[in-house]
Motif scaffolding. Structure first.
Motif, short mmCIF file in Angstrom:
data_model
loop_
_atom_site.label_atom_id
_atom_site.label_comp_id
_atom_site.label_asym_id
_atom_site.label_seq_id
_atom_site.Cartn_x
_atom_site.Cartn_y
_atom_site.Cartn_z
N ALA A 172 1.79 114.10 17.96
CA ALA A 172 1.97 113.62 19.34
C ALA A 172 3.27 114.13 19.96
N LEU A 200 1.42 118.20 23.96
CA LEU A 200 0.79 116.90 23.78
C LEU A 200 1.74 115.78 24.21
N TYR A 201 3.00 115.91 23.84
CA TYR A 201 3.98 114.89 24.20
C TYR A 201 4.09 114.78 25.72
#
Length: 270
Positions: free
Chosen positions: A91, A96-97
């Motif tokens: 994550a 994605l973060y």
């Protein structure tokens, strides 16, 4: 599950979503049994440690070992990562973060419009700041999604209606403009809160229409089904206006536009 000890999650107890996932953390052992504390019932010690304003927008997690506080997505990743390190590492990969951080902010800033509560108007309520960008994004997404589903569903009503996304998009946008023009002076500073709640009512109605898209009945069935959905939306609109301390005027204006638009569309098909 590996318990994250000596940490306290300061959650919005007036938000059902926050209640559910924070309680889930304690129930499954990811936090201590006393590892969460309601924002409106915060101890003086914890209150002195957090950024009170920021904690309304991003859930705060207090580390009592280091006397540090993390907020928002980082607080959730810290809890999850303590039990699932690989999940946290994935994550935190930059693309994605970035996505999850935007998603978190989108939900957080609109959570009182998604699920309002009677206690939202108290002085100590955990009410997020108004964020124009995320409110507009919410409205646009609901408008586009609702217009698409309505364009598909309308073909099942008979009345010679064809799938027409542009027609339904015009109706959805027209509803917003109608309410703003006729209610701006009445709603005043509540205009954005009302529009957010109105969009959630539209979203609820749209979601209720989706199951019918996978069935094959007569047009009469879909007309009745649509009527039931509109009734549910009407009652929910009334409920939300009551929570916002508004009278019947927004609901009357809302249903008047709905009926006028539907009658006009049917009239055009003949």
């Amino acid at each position: 599950m590996k318990t994250l000890k000596n940490h306290t999650l300061i959650y919005d107890n007036e938000c059902p979503m926050c209640n559910i996932y924070s309680k889930g953390f304690t129930k499954c052992g990811m936090l201590d049994e006393n590892g969460r504390e309601a924002f409106t019932e915060m101890s003086a010690v914890n209150k002195s440690m957090i950024d009170f304003v920021r904690a309304k927008n991003e859930i705060a997690l207090i580390d009592h070992n280091k006397n540090e506080v993390v907020y928002g997505l980082d607080s959730l990743l810290l809890i999850i990562g303590n039990s699932f390190p690989l999940m946290e590492k994935m994550a935190r990969i930059l693309p994605l973060y970035w996505f999850f951080k935007k998603l978190y902010s989108f939900v957080s800033y609109n959570r009182k419009q998604i699920i309002p509560s009677a206690g939202d108007k108290t002085d100590q309520a955990c009410i997020p700041d108004f964020n124009f960008k995320y409110r507009i994004t919410y409205i646009v997404l609901v408008v586009v999604f609702s217009a698409y589903i309505l364009s598909v569903f309308s073909g099942k009503l008979g009345f010679n209606l064809s799938h027409n996304f542009l027609r339904e998009l015009t109706v959805c946008i027209g509803q917003i403009l109608w309410q703003v023009v006729f209610l701006k002076k009445y709603l005043k500073e509540k205009i954005w809160d009302y529009l957010g709640n109105m969009m959630t009512v539209s979203l609820m109605g749209t979601l209720l229409l989706i199951p019918a898209l996978f069935t094959h009945f007569t047009p009469v069935f879909y007309i009745i089904y649509f009527g039931v959905v509109v009734l549910i939306m009407f009652l929910e609109h009334l409920r939300r206006c009551k929570l916002l301390k508004l009278n019947y005027l927004p609901t009357i204006s809302w249903i008047l536009f709905r009926m006028t638009a539907l009658a006009f569309i049917i009239w055009l098909t003949f």
